[in-house]
Enzyme design. Sequence first.
Site, mmCIF file in Angstrom:
data_model
loop_
_atom_site.group_PDB
_atom_site.id
_atom_site.type_symbol
_atom_site.label_atom_id
_atom_site.label_comp_id
_atom_site.label_asym_id
_atom_site.label_seq_id
_atom_site.Cartn_x
_atom_site.Cartn_y
_atom_site.Cartn_z
ATOM 1 N N GLY A 177 19.141 25.440 32.745
ATOM 2 C CA GLY A 177 20.447 24.855 33.454
ATOM 3 C C GLY A 177 21.086 25.718 33.919
ATOM 4 O O GLY A 177 20.584 27.042 34.584
ATOM 5 N N TYR A 228 33.459 17.785 22.392
ATOM 6 C CA TYR A 228 32.677 19.004 22.513
ATOM 7 C C TYR A 228 33.303 20.278 22.376
ATOM 8 O O TYR A 228 32.691 21.076 21.647
ATOM 9 C CB TYR A 228 32.648 18.979 23.994
HETATM 10 N N1 LIG Z 1 29.479 24.533 32.523
HETATM 11 C C1 LIG Z 1 30.475 25.314 32.294
HETATM 12 O O1 LIG Z 1 31.962 24.964 32.820
HETATM 13 C C2 LIG Z 1 30.757 25.965 30.933
HETATM 14 C C3 LIG Z 1 32.104 26.662 30.297
HETATM 15 C C4 LIG Z 1 32.268 27.454 29.170
HETATM 16 C C5 LIG Z 1 30.917 27.677 28.045
HETATM 17 N N2 LIG Z 1 29.376 26.716 28.731
HETATM 18 C C6 LIG Z 1 28.437 27.049 28.059
HETATM 19 O O2 LIG Z 1 27.497 27.978 28.301
HETATM 20 C C7 LIG Z 1 26.486 27.111 28.241
HETATM 21 C C8 LIG Z 1 25.376 27.399 29.699
HETATM 22 O O3 LIG Z 1 25.800 26.008 30.036
HETATM 23 P P1 LIG Z 1 25.184 25.731 31.317
HETATM 24 O O4 LIG Z 1 26.902 24.755 32.284
HETATM 25 O O5 LIG Z 1 24.263 26.341 32.140
HETATM 26 O O6 LIG Z 1 24.623 24.375 30.294
HETATM 27 P P2 LIG Z 1 23.730 23.274 31.408
HETATM 28 O O7 LIG Z 1 23.483 23.684 33.223
HETATM 29 O O8 LIG Z 1 24.389 22.039 31.121
HETATM 30 O O9 LIG Z 1 22.396 23.407 31.133
HETATM 31 C C9 LIG Z 1 22.374 23.447 29.377
HETATM 32 C C10 LIG Z 1 20.629 22.803 29.371
HETATM 33 O O10 LIG Z 1 20.171 22.998 28.308
HETATM 34 C C11 LIG Z 1 19.361 22.298 28.378
HETATM 35 N N3 LIG Z 1 18.963 21.258 26.674
HETATM 36 C C12 LIG Z 1 19.523 20.462 26.907
HETATM 37 N N4 LIG Z 1 19.061 20.134 25.502
HETATM 38 C C13 LIG Z 1 18.320 20.689 24.983
HETATM 39 C C14 LIG Z 1 17.221 20.808 24.218
HETATM 40 N N5 LIG Z 1 17.542 20.035 22.954
HETATM 41 N N6 LIG Z 1 16.434 21.969 23.724
HETATM 42 C C15 LIG Z 1 16.737 23.196 24.655
HETATM 43 N N7 LIG Z 1 17.843 23.245 26.064
HETATM 44 C C16 LIG Z 1 18.339 21.416 26.815
HETATM 45 C C17 LIG Z 1 19.221 21.481 29.460
HETATM 46 O O11 LIG Z 1 17.485 20.900 29.923
HETATM 47 P P3 LIG Z 1 18.265 19.615 31.121
HETATM 48 O O12 LIG Z 1 18.823 19.316 31.723
HETATM 49 O O13 LIG Z 1 16.520 18.907 30.924
HETATM 50 O O14 LIG Z 1 19.263 18.228 29.391
HETATM 51 C C18 LIG Z 1 19.804 22.378 30.262
HETATM 52 O O15 LIG Z 1 18.611 23.188 31.112
HETATM 53 C C19 LIG Z 1 26.836 26.262 26.995
HETATM 54 O O16 LIG Z 1 26.504 26.562 25.857
HETATM 55 C C20 LIG Z 1 28.310 25.796 27.672
HETATM 56 O O17 LIG Z 1 28.220 25.093 26.217
HETATM 57 C C21 LIG Z 1 29.836 26.227 30.258
#
Ligand SMILES: NC(=O)c1ccc[n+]([C@@H]2O[C@H](COP(=O)([O-])OP(=O)(O)OC[C@H]3O[C@@H](n4cnc5c(N)ncnc54)[C@H](OP(=O)(O)O)[C@@H]3O)[C@@H](O)[C@H]2O)c1
Length: 290
Positions: free
Chosen positions: A14, A130
């Site tokens: 991710g 969410y």
């Molecule tokens: N994005 C934002 O704006 C934001 C804001 C605040 C907080 N956050 C938090 O920050 C964290 C990281 O966010 P991000 O933007 O880096 O998220 P992301 O880009 O959506 O990445 C999430 C990763 O988790 C993997 N994943 C999904 N299901 C899984 C499972 N069952 N076991 C292991 N891995 C799994 C996904 O794999 P696949 O790609 O193969 O599905 C993806 O690589 C999250 O907890 C999110 O809630 C994000």
Amino acid sequence: MQKGLRILITGSNGQLGSSLKRAAGNYPYFHLTFTDMEELDITRFEAVDAFLKNGSFDAVINCAGYTAVDKAETDEAGAFRLNAYAVGHLAHLSSLLDFFLVHISTDYVFDGQKNIPYSETDQPSALSVYARSKMEGENEVLKKARRAMILRTSWLYSEFGNNFFKTILNKCRNGEKLRVVFDQTGTPTYAGDLAEALLKILPRAMEIKKPEIYHYSNEGVASWYDFARCISIFSGYPAETEPIRTHMLPNRAVRPAYSVMDKSKIKSCFGITIPFWQESLIKLLNSDKI
Ligand SMILES: NC(=O)c1ccc[n+]([C@@H]2O[C@H](COP(=O)([O-])OP(=O)(O)OC[C@H]3O[C@@H](n4cnc5c(N)ncnc54)[C@H](OP(=O)(O)O)[C@@H]3O)[C@@H](O)[C@H]2O)c1
């Protein structure tokens, strides 16, 4: 400085996980193991038990998450399975196997009723499925982990995956007109900055003796409209941009109108400085990463 720490990163394909991979070269004294869904699905508890028992990790950074905010409205079970129950299991294992757990959470745990930055002591009040699933994940860590850091961040963007920054940049490059909401205020956070900060503070954070919440975003404040305008202007592809209100979009999930976070705690505890969001954006746009 502790050397040779064994650290597992979950969800490593991710945005944050990929940014940690990119930053890892600056921290050669960490033994980092990167896994994504295929190597380690964190919802499969038996597989997780076996992986963690065999690995003897000092710390786990959980970057896996169900991040499709609107989709979660119609897939509550899926969002809770990953953002709450799998996190609870990791928290339980962290106590059992004595590793330090870093869990990433979100500004969306707040309902946006305030108009001054949220601190770690403010009461969460989730507006969407969410957000509720993430809030439940936090509660699981607070209940079950002995040593942990819950790191709330906001509006993550990066050169990796799909995100607001890349969508807007592509539209600008294609000469498309933009319509972007101006009535949601928060702070964009470059995932590369978060990854650097995380690896920098980790050895000291691991001395924490109980689960603690910290806020980390870039410095400053913006609406999504401001963010889009800056992407378009700083990239050299100025696009006509109409400011619109949230209710004019068909999004299913309700977002907080205000979710700026106070970062005093993480800055004073770990002595870090945090880049202003516009400076990080300009740096990325001027880099060869995009
Ligand atoms: N994005 C934002 O704006 C934001 C804001 C605040 C907080 N956050 C938090 O920050 C964290 C990281 O966010 P991000 O933007 O880096 O998220 P992301 O880009 O959506 O990445 C999430 C990763 O988790 C993997 N994943 C999904 N299901 C899984 C499972 N069952 N076991 C292991 N891995 C799994 C996904 O794999 P696949 O790609 O193969 O599905 C993806 O690589 C999250 O907890 C999110 O809630 C994000």
